[in-house]
Enzyme design. Structure first.
Site, PDB file in Angstrom:
ATOM      1  N   ASP A   1      -7.658   5.184   0.753  1.00  0.00           N
ATOM      2  CA  ASP A   1      -9.083   4.929   0.553  1.00  0.00           C
ATOM      3  C   ASP A   1      -9.762   4.591   1.878  1.00  0.00           C
ATOM      4  O   ASP A   1      -9.138   4.031   2.777  1.00  0.00           O
ATOM      5  CB  ASP A   1      -9.242   3.761  -0.441  1.00  0.00           C
TER       6      ASP A   1
ATOM      7  N   HIS B   1     -12.158  12.702   5.731  1.00  0.00           N
ATOM      8  CA  HIS B   1     -11.022  13.298   5.018  1.00  0.00           C
ATOM      9  C   HIS B   1     -10.121  14.056   5.994  1.00  0.00           C
ATOM     10  O   HIS B   1      -8.897  14.011   5.898  1.00  0.00           O
ATOM     11  CB  HIS B   1     -11.513  14.246   3.920  1.00  0.00           C
TER      12      HIS B   1
ATOM     13  N   LEU C   1      13.238  13.356   1.102  1.00  0.00           N
ATOM     14  CA  LEU C   1      12.080  12.589   0.624  1.00  0.00           C
ATOM     15  C   LEU C   1      11.352  13.419  -0.421  1.00  0.00           C
ATOM     16  O   LEU C   1      11.077  14.600  -0.197  1.00  0.00           O
ATOM     17  CB  LEU C   1      11.117  12.301   1.795  1.00  0.00           C
TER      18      LEU C   1
HETATM   19  C1  FPP Z   1     -10.778   8.240  -0.525  1.00  0.00           C
HETATM   20  O1  FPP Z   1     -11.767   7.970   0.434  1.00  0.00           O
HETATM   21  C2  FPP Z   1     -10.049   9.455  -0.202  1.00  0.00           C
HETATM   22  C3  FPP Z   1     -10.153  10.621  -0.876  1.00  0.00           C
HETATM   23  C4  FPP Z   1     -11.021  10.792  -2.049  1.00  0.00           C
HETATM   24  C5  FPP Z   1      -9.431  11.840  -0.448  1.00  0.00           C
HETATM   25  C6  FPP Z   1      -8.088  11.685   0.184  1.00  0.00           C
HETATM   26  C7  FPP Z   1      -7.820  12.870   1.011  1.00  0.00           C
HETATM   27  C8  FPP Z   1      -7.173  12.901   2.183  1.00  0.00           C
HETATM   28  C9  FPP Z   1      -6.518  11.731   2.765  1.00  0.00           C
HETATM   29  C10 FPP Z   1      -7.120  14.124   3.020  1.00  0.00           C
HETATM   30  C11 FPP Z   1      -6.283  15.230   2.591  1.00  0.00           C
HETATM   31  C12 FPP Z   1      -5.019  14.860   1.923  1.00  0.00           C
HETATM   32  C13 FPP Z   1      -4.051  15.750   1.721  1.00  0.00           C
HETATM   33  C14 FPP Z   1      -2.845  15.375   0.951  1.00  0.00           C
HETATM   34  C15 FPP Z   1      -4.143  17.098   2.242  1.00  0.00           C
HETATM   35  P1  FPP Z   1     -13.279   7.847  -0.009  1.00  0.00           P
HETATM   36  O2  FPP Z   1     -13.942   9.156   0.259  1.00  0.00           O
HETATM   37  O3  FPP Z   1     -13.380   7.368  -1.423  1.00  0.00           O
HETATM   38  O4  FPP Z   1     -13.759   6.757   1.017  1.00  0.00           O
HETATM   39  P2  FPP Z   1     -14.892   5.645   0.815  1.00  0.00           P
HETATM   40  O5  FPP Z   1     -14.425   4.749  -0.287  1.00  0.00           O
HETATM   41  O6  FPP Z   1     -14.919   4.973   2.153  1.00  0.00           O
HETATM   42  O7  FPP Z   1     -16.160   6.370   0.507  1.00  0.00           O
END
Ligand code: FPP
Length: 246
Positions: free
Chosen positions: A24, A41, A135
């Site tokens: 997050d 992201h 893993l």
């Molecule tokens: C939460 O941050 C994260 C996500 C919704 C997406 C997670 C994706 C990645 C880490 C990148 C790609 C992953 C893979 C496996 C290829 P948020 O957008 O909710 O952040 P915020 O709470 O600060 O708005």
């Protein structure tokens, strides 16, 4: 510092067999730099690589990452598009390395909602890494825990209605075997980045006895040292599973 942390993890007899992570804070990381959210992201993709390598180094058996929730389908279409593109980029870029490192990747969730090209990519990565034994990397996409439990309940009801299952035989094990995580032990440790104190509909059944670890570090800043710090903290905990320590 990081070598010392690694040794500290390794010195301890026990380590979590299964670590789950709610990744997050990508959006806040981008906002802090006046960048559009997809940049967060993209930076978060590097952190995925870091935790995979960090987990391999300390012989964690299962790593389960929450990458995209069912609720995330409600985000703006351009952000969803950017996330799907990143997923495909991650797969194209990391496939050979994951395979050579002995990582077996599985995608858990309602994969039928993915577009055809994302679906083809995830299927290819799962097939290509299917012999990995060092893993197990589970990437939850289009995943929601209540939907997963609802699906398991429906499967049980269908089997009972067809006469293949006696309702008296429905126990916790029967439910666990119908979850996406059927092949894995429950997580021992849940890590959530960016300081939020929520489960966000993630592995509600499976996390029943997990140790919780919340760090203020935003996901794009999370490095293998942070993973090892969480494991060291886990190793200090006294897990009682509802019993008393003798
Ligand atoms: C939460 O941050 C994260 C996500 C919704 C997406 C997670 C994706 C990645 C880490 C990148 C790609 C992953 C893979 C496996 C290829 P948020 O957008 O909710 O952040 P915020 O709470 O600060 O708005």
């Amino acid at each position: 510092m990081s070598d010392e942390l690694l040794r500290q993890v390794q010195r301890h007899g026990s380590r979590p067999a299964h670590i789950a992570i709610i990744m997050d804070g990508n959006g806040r990381w981008a906002r802090g730099r006046a960048l559009p959210r997809p940049f967060g992201h993209k930076a978060g993709m590097q952190s995925v690589r870091e935790v995979v390598e960090g987990a391999l180094a300390v012989e964690v058996e299962v790593l389960t990452l929450f990458a995209f929730s069912q609720e995330n389908w409600q985000r703006p279409a351009d952000e969803i598009g950017a996330l799907m593109d990143l997923l495909k980029e991650y797969i194209a870029r990391e496939m050979a390395e994951l395979e050579s490192q002995g990582v077996r990747v599985r995608f858990l969730g309602d994969l039928d909602r993915l577009g055809p090209s994302a679906r083809a990519s995830v299927d290819q990565l799962m097939a290509q890494t299917s012999r990995g034994s060092k893993l197990a990397l589970n990437i939850c996409i289009s995943y929601g825990s209540r939907a997963e439990l609802t699906r398991a309940t429906r499967l049980l009801a269908e089997e009972a209605a067809a006469g293949r299952l006696d309702p008296a035989d429905i126990d916790e094990e029967a439910i666990s075997r119908r979850l996406y995580t059927a092949d894995f032990p429950d997580p021992d440790l849940l890590i959530r980045t960016s300081g939020e104190l929520r489960l966000s509909n993630f592995l509600l059944w499976q996390l029943a006895y997990a140790e919780l670890y919340v760090t203020p570090v935003l996901w794009p800043d999370f490095r293998r040292q942070h993973l090892w710090e969480a494991i060291v903290e886990y190793q200090r905990r006294d897990r009682r599973f509802g019993k008393v320590t003798v």
